[in-house]
Design a protein around this motif. Sequence first.
Motif, PDB file in Angstrom:
ATOM      1  N   PRO A 191     105.045  15.592  25.360  1.00 52.53           N
ATOM      2  CA  PRO A 191     103.814  16.249  24.897  1.00 52.53           C
ATOM      3  C   PRO A 191     102.791  15.286  24.300  1.00 52.53           C
ATOM      4  N   ASN A 192     103.279  14.262  23.581  1.00 53.50           N
ATOM      5  CA  ASN A 192     102.334  13.287  23.018  1.00 53.50           C
ATOM      6  C   ASN A 192     103.056  11.960  22.815  1.00 53.50           C
ATOM      7  N   ALA A 197     107.032  15.921  16.065  1.00 51.33           N
ATOM      8  CA  ALA A 197     108.057  14.907  15.762  1.00 51.33           C
ATOM      9  C   ALA A 197     108.001  13.871  16.879  1.00 51.33           C
ATOM     10  N   ASN A 198     108.277  12.615  16.506  1.00 50.67           N
ATOM     11  CA  ASN A 198     108.239  11.542  17.506  1.00 50.67           C
ATOM     12  C   ASN A 198     109.481  10.692  17.348  1.00 50.67           C
ATOM     13  N   GLN A 222     106.978  11.309  21.565  1.00 50.29           N
ATOM     14  CA  GLN A 222     107.589   9.979  21.646  1.00 50.29           C
ATOM     15  C   GLN A 222     106.723   8.976  20.891  1.00 50.29           C
ATOM     16  N   PHE A 223     107.262   7.795  20.729  1.00 48.00           N
ATOM     17  CA  PHE A 223     106.601   6.758  19.936  1.00 48.00           C
ATOM     18  C   PHE A 223     106.709   5.437  20.702  1.00 48.00           C
ATOM     19  N   ALA A 224     105.570   4.836  21.002  1.00 47.89           N
ATOM     20  CA  ALA A 224     105.562   3.557  21.743  1.00 47.89           C
ATOM     21  C   ALA A 224     104.785   2.529  20.930  1.00 47.89           C
ATOM     22  N   VAL A 237     107.348  14.918  11.870  1.00 44.10           N
ATOM     23  CA  VAL A 237     108.378  13.887  11.635  1.00 44.10           C
ATOM     24  C   VAL A 237     108.153  12.794  12.683  1.00 44.10           C
ATOM     25  N   ASP A 238     107.133  11.960  12.450  1.00 42.90           N
ATOM     26  CA  ASP A 238     106.680  11.111  13.555  1.00 42.90           C
ATOM     27  C   ASP A 238     107.399   9.771  13.681  1.00 42.90           C
TER      28      ASP A 238
END
Length: 531
Positions: A95-96, A381-382, A54-56, A334-335
Amino acid sequence: MVRSSFILTKFASIVILGSMILFLDPQVSAQNKIQLSIDTAKPGPKIDRNIFGQFAEHLGYGVYEGIWVGSDSKTPNTRGIRNDVVAALKALKVPNVRWPGGCFADEYHWRKGIGSRAVTLNPNWGGVVEPNTFGTHEFMDFIDQIGSQAYLSINVGSGTPQEAAEWLEYLTTPLPTTLQKERAANGHPAPYQIPMLGIGNESWDCGGNMTPEYYLRQLTIYSRFVRNFNPAQQGDQQMMKIAVGPGGGEARWTEWTDTIMKAWEKRQWSWDMQGLSMHNYTVINWGNKFASVGFGEKEYSQILKETLKMEDLVTRHAAIMDKYDPEKKIALVVDEWGSWYAPLPGSNPGFLVQQNSMRDAILAALNLNVFARHAERVRGANIAQMINVLQAMIMTDKEKMVLTPTYHVFKMYVPFQDATLIPVTFNAGTYTNGDITLPGVDAIAAKDTSGKLWLELTNVDPTNAVEIEVSLTGSNANSATGETLTASKVDSVNTFDAPDAVKPRRVSARAQNGKLTIKLDPKSVSVVSIS
Ligand code: AHR
């Protein structure tokens, strides 16, 4: 969310459901029956759990309000981090988490977010005040609370190699340096683990408008000096350094990937990288973006056609990487990916607030399947982003929270984390709307770490149901247990008033003579375990 499941044994299926579904369901015509075979004798690569990252970013209500409410808030929280969001995210086994951006990372100075905070600005996203109350320690506490890991994006745009190197020393050294003592004084004597490190973000654009050659010089310098000192992260466990990679489908990105990978092949001992990032949003017209609500089948099919370009993009860049790295040592990460629609009316356009519909659930499944099929190369990926921004998992409004259709897809895919890809063969059929024709069905299969077989099935067609007849090579398929996510309309959404409009329910399956028949509702994502 309470998971419901449906187990049908071979014997029960013959007696109870035998032909009921076939004769009572007018939506399933003869053309909509698909044979799918799963070849369990030929296991493929591992689907790295990091593709479910994920992306925060410090953007709109993504961090402030979405994660951080402060310990004085009336929203229940633990050390300032909202409890409802933590509980929901824990269930996804995230996961991250990539943080603090995004373009925000290109201007982030970590020292302003530790100890006594500096109040700064967020010029990228709405020009608002950045209080820096959510900084390094709060982020590490957050990922600890949700059971995840850190993917830090360091500032290559307006920062310096020394600033980034000191951040990593502050975070990871166990030795009694001044920075370690400062970390201990701020509440964390033990070194933190940082498994993933992004060296810059979109350095070709908001990250500093660099040419590939200029960025390459930065990469080699940052890679050399930004070290992880945690003794638990040496050797095999070393932190993954991820270079900035391509940003979409244009031809110029071929040169970017080629420049970085060619240099990596000829690298000397003094620098290295383990990943190359790629960004690709599903957006049709940047100047006049599609709406996230109130659309019809035309926009549904247009967006899905656009999102399927991910396959070609991954294939093209993986091929360039293969040229210089045939052993696939470098991961393609693929972030940033997901849908990007027009801001919701009345929202701050700089906050990137959009709704999340059944269309996004299908879009998420199609992209996750692309990543899984490229598991040998795509090892991270995110989705952008986690909360309240773009294709979010969760939306909040003060103390209220709602789970989006995309959240449900990520939850249904949990068994695929670190599972072994198993080949599936099927004729996808077609779904046509106007001049757009897409594959009607998509599927992946995998064996989880306990050996259980899982099958994911997406029915892209918004009107017609499909029956999938599943056969296993080498064994019988006797039962299926699982969930399906569908909705009444392509633009159905969950809202604070109707949070369960799009919610998984049990899948319809029956077994007979060693074959399983699974019915896929129109516009649905299903995940079943097969035994
Ligand atoms: O996710 C929103 C923005 O999109 C990110 O900050 C940036 O990296 C990309 O352009």
